[in-house]
Structure formats: structure tokens, C-alpha cells
Design a protein around this motif. Structure first.
Motif, PDB file in Angstrom:
ATOM      1  N   GLY A   1      -5.541  -0.583   1.505  1.00 51.02           N
ATOM      2  CA  GLY A   1      -4.924  -0.838   0.192  1.00 51.02           C
ATOM      3  C   GLY A   1      -3.490  -1.304   0.226  1.00 51.02           C
ATOM      4  N   ALA A   2      -2.986  -1.766   1.367  1.00 50.68           N
ATOM      5  CA  ALA A   2      -1.605  -2.259   1.447  1.00 50.68           C
ATOM      6  C   ALA A   2      -1.535  -3.389   2.460  1.00 50.68           C
ATOM      7  CB  ALA A   2      -0.651  -1.134   1.859  1.00 50.68           C
ATOM      8  N   GLN A   3      -0.545  -4.258   2.286  1.00 52.61           N
ATOM      9  CA  GLN A   3      -0.328  -5.330   3.248  1.00 52.61           C
ATOM     10  C   GLN A   3       0.303  -4.742   4.505  1.00 52.61           C
ATOM     11  OE1 GLN A   3      -1.403  -8.571   2.441  1.00 52.61           O
ATOM     12  NE2 GLN A   3      -1.225  -8.779   4.652  1.00 52.61           N
ATOM     13  N   LEU A   4      -0.259  -5.042   5.672  1.00 56.00           N
ATOM     14  CA  LEU A   4       0.239  -4.477   6.923  1.00 56.00           C
ATOM     15  C   LEU A   4       0.913  -5.552   7.771  1.00 56.00           C
ATOM     16  CD1 LEU A   4      -2.773  -2.245   8.040  1.00 56.00           C
ATOM     17  CD2 LEU A   4      -0.894  -1.679   6.526  1.00 56.00           C
ATOM     18  N   GLU A   5       1.973  -5.144   8.452  1.00 55.59           N
ATOM     19  CA  GLU A   5       2.659  -6.052   9.364  1.00 55.59           C
ATOM     20  C   GLU A   5       1.704  -6.445  10.495  1.00 55.59           C
ATOM     21  OE1 GLU A   5       6.561  -5.734  12.110  1.00 55.59           O
ATOM     22  OE2 GLU A   5       6.711  -4.730  10.169  1.00 55.59           O
TER      23      GLU A   5
END
Length: 450
Positions: free
Chosen positions: A137-141
Motif C-alpha cells: 500500500g505504499a510506494q517503495l524505494e
């Protein structure tokens, strides 16, 4: 395969659409409005609808599947046409399960920590070159997309959300994944608009534990009394493996994790994040990563987007933003930052933005949530209350809920901004907690204060 998305612009929906497009499926979709970053991402893949709106003529018998998003209503014209044609209609989690039913399904559940734990697992896998399917649920590096689906990968790691599946399927999403390997991080009442009582909310987690396939396993945070009770009460024939927060110390703003090789510096901090790390370590071990390899990888993990995300730093001050909005998340995040920078004044600002947080009855759950802050500020917009068709929330109700005499309360975005920009942040930490933006706060402007 020819798949059409009704409400393609949602955070989860557009990522699934892109994942299927990348897999070689023919993907179309509709929505009445789409904002960035969904809009730009869909446009880059040629998936952005040419015109916003609902078009029943897009729904034909040539479609193999319809994926229905929560943003659509039960009387959506495209949905009605699909039902008329007797097409196969999936909710988002149902379609993910169809894609994953022949894989080993790893599902991370809990009221809090699930995005961070899922992100930690994926970071470790990526660091060691282990390719897995996933939904987070989040943008990851280091990751281009938030959903990845392949034909070949053995494992799929799924963030298990307890919110509803679709307008015509009122089951929580994580009931549909049937995990082989599961984790439960914590239970703290949320989504009051869907689960009006605490007991009703907790029941969803009991159903989740019972949905684990026979012979599967669950790792659970035994420091959470409700998690411990729910897992240990289940009669499901699964392995039950508890975990707890590992030993660690904080020295000069740096967190050191105790390992068999001695203290190891890590980028994330706070007791809740160390607890998340312990859960992630267990899951990675189930997936073939040994302890030493886990520690090597996790030492480079800087966090998931909007989860204790550092936005500015000077020699004597630091600023973080966090998605925290539920009482347990607010309390854990505030304590974490105060512990990490104990010799600095902590200015903690919370925006009440969600349906639950703006509910007068639910507000009392916030008692003590900001106690670790030296300066505690709450912002809410009466307009947001109006839009959500809730009863008006008063400043007195908020003051009574938090049980803090020196609580500063703002209802006007300009007044809040004036307060923020009048502060001297020398030898201070700033924490901005919200799933919104404080009525239009420019975070790039905030960075200039440091």
C-alpha cells in the motif's frame, strides 16, 4: 485476457491495472475523475480513459472479467450492464486471489504496521535478488510499481487490508486471500463507519486467522493482548508462532538493534517499528532468508513512503511526516520520535481527517495519544466534517477527548500555517501526522524552515 476496471483511478485499482498490463493482459477502464499520481501512471502506460465518466457501451460480452473498485456505487451504469450480460465480476482482492491461487500466499494483517512490515519483507527480498509477486500500500524505494504479478514466481506477498472489498461485496479484503503464511501485527479499532462496535471489528481478525489454509502458519505480536487472544483462541489447524519487540538502544539519535553479532545501527526507529521488524524477520525466514542475511538487508531499509518519512533536517532540528491517523498509530509514532530525539522539543501536529477520527463518539479513543509531545496541535476542517455528513465536532469535544490542558486546536488552514511558520525549530523535532494535507499545506515550503 481482456479485463475492464470500473473505477480504475483508485490507489489500489490503478496499480493492479498496471500490473496486468505489464503481464500482457488487455486492460481498459473507466472513472468519473482521476487524480495524480494515478493519472500520470495510467497515462504513461496508455491506460488513462480518454473521457471521464461511466460508459455502459464499454461493457461487452468480449470481456473476460470486470474488476470493481470501491469508488463505484452499486447502481453504477457499467456495473449494471455487466450484471445484465452475466459477466464475471471480481472485487480487487478476489481478482488478486485468482492471480495468486497457485502460489504460496503470504498475507500481512493488522490495524497498524502492515504496510511497513510488507515493505520490509520486499526490501529484504529485493536486496538479495529474490523475485516475488506482491501488493503493497505504499510506494517503495527501488520498486517501480505497488503491485507485481507474474506467472513464474512462487511467492506472493500481500498487504491484508481489513476494509471492504467492493460496493457489492462487503467482506473485508483480507478474508479472501486464504494465506499459507500469515502475520498479525496489532488490533486497534478502526473503520468505525463499517464496524460500528469494537467487537464487530475484532471479529474480522478472528475470521482472518480461521481463513489460513490447514497446515499453514501465523506469526503474531504477542505483546498485543487482543492479537494474542484472537490467535490463541482459534481452532484452525495451523502453526502459531509469537514474536515480540527485540532489544535495542538509542544513542545520539541513532537506533542500535541488538543482534548475535552485537549492536547494529538501523535507519528506522521507534518501538513499534522494531516490533514490525521482528515480524518481518520471521516471515523472511519462512521465505528462505536466514537471520544474518535479513540483518544485512534490513540495515539499509529507510521506511515506506509516508511512514515516519523524513522531509527535512538541519544540524539541530528534524521534520517527519507520517500517515498516522488512528489513535494507536498516533501514540506509537509520537513516542517513537520523542524517544529518538529525547533532548529536543517535539512539536506534534495531528490532522483529524478520516471518518473515524471526525466521529464525536470515536474521539475519546484519542485519550493520551499525544502525551509524548512537548507541543501538541490538532487541526481539523469543519468543511471535511460537512462533506462526510457527520455531526459537527466542537473544539471542546476535541480538548476533552485528548485530555490535555495545553492542546492547541486549529480549524482554519491559514491559522495553522501561521502557527507553523512562526515557529523557531532550532533544537526541535516536527511531526506532521495526517492522511490529508492540513487544508492545503505545501510540504516543500515546510522544508525551507529547516
Amino acid at each position: 485476457m481482456n479485463v475492464h476496471f470500473i473505477a480504475i483511478g483508485g490507489a489500489a485499482m490503478h496499480n493492479l491495472a498496471i500490473a496486468l498490463h505489464n503481464k500482457g493482459y488487455k486492460v481498459t477502464g473507466s472513472d468519473d475523475t482521476i487524480f495524480d499520481p494515478s493519472k500520470s501512471r495510467l497515462e504513461a502506460k496508455g491506460l488513462l480513459p480518454k473521457t471521464f465518466g461511466w460508459f455502459p457501451e464499454k461493457i461487452t460480452s468480449n470481456l473476460d472479467a470486470i474488476v470493481l473498485g470501491m469508488h463505484a456505487k452499486a447502481d453504477n451504469p457499467e456495473l449494471l450492464k455487466a450484471q445484465e450480460l452475466n459477466l464475471k465480476i471480481y472485487s480487487y482482492p478476489e481478482f488478486l486471489y485468482e492471480q495468486a491461487k497457485h502460489k504460496t500466499r503470504v498475507v500481512i494483517g493488522g490495524s497498524h504496521g502492515k504496510t511497513t512490515i510488507t515493505s520490509m519483507i520486499l526490501h529484504v527480498m529485493h536486496y538479495h535478488g529474490r523475485d516475488v509477486d506482491y501488493m503493497v500500500g505504499a510506494q517503495l524505494e527501488g520498486f517501480d510499481v505497488m503491485v507485481k504479478l507474474t506467472e513464474d514466481n512462487d511467492f506472493i506477498v500481500l498487504e491484508g487490508d481489513e476494509y471492504l472489498s467492493s460496493p457489492i461485496d462487503r467482506r473485508p479484503k483480507f478474508h479472501l486471500y486464504k494465506p499459507n503464511i500469515a502475520l498479525l501485527s496489532g488490533i486497534a479499532w478502526d473503520h468505525i463507519n463499517v464496524f460500528p462496535t469494537y467487537e464487530d471489528y475484532v471479529e474480522q481478525f478472528s475470521i482472518f486467522v480461521d481463513s489460513i489454509v490447514t497446515g499453514g502458519s501465523i506469526n503474531y505480536n504477542e505483546e498485543d493482548a487482543e492479537v494474542k487472544r484472537v490467535v490463541e483462541a482459534s481452532e484452525n489447524q495451523i502453526r502459531k508462532l509469537p514474536y515480540q519487540t527485540p532489544d535495542y538502544t538509542v544513542e545520539d539519535g541513532e537506533t542500535l538493534l541488538e543482534t548475535s553479532e552485537g549492536p547494529m545501527p538501523i535507519e528506522v526507529f521507534g518501538a513499534h517499528n522494531l516490533n514490525n521488524l521482528a515480524g518481518a524477520k520471521w516471515i523472511c525466514q519462512h521465505m528462505g532468508i536466514d537471520e544474518d542475511d535479513f540483518y544485512e538487508a534490513i540495515s539499509t531499509f529507510t521506511g515506506a513512503s509516508k511512514r515516519l518519512e523524513k522531509i527535512a533536517e538541519s544540524k539541530t532540528s528534524i521534520a517527519y511526516k507520517d500517515f498516522a491517523h488512528s489513535p494507536s498509530k498516533v501514540e506509537a509514532t509520537t513516542k517513537a520520535l520523542k524517544t529518538q530525539y529525547n533532548d529536543r522539543t517535539l512539536v506534534a501536529c495531528l490532522e483529524l481527517h478520516t471518518y473515524s477520527s471526525l466521529n464525536a463518539e470515536f474521539l475519546k479513543e484519542y485519550k493520551g495519544a499525544l502525551d509524548a509531545a512537548d507541543v501538541a496541535v490538532v487541526f481539523y476542517s469543519p468543511h471535511a466534517v460537512e462533506i462526510k455528513k457527520l455531526e459537527e465536532v466542537t473544539k471542546d469535544q476535541i480538548a476533552n477527548a485528548f485530555q490535555r490542558d495545553d492542546l492547541i486546536i486549529y480549524t482554519n488552514p491559514d491559522d495553522f500555517k501561521d502557527f507553523l511558520f512562526s515557529q523557531n525549530f532550532e533544537n526541535k523535532s516536527l511531526l506532521l501526522m495526517s492522511s490529508g494535507n492540513y487544508g492545503g499545506l505545501d510540504f516543500d515550503e515546510v522544508k525551507k524552515l529547516f
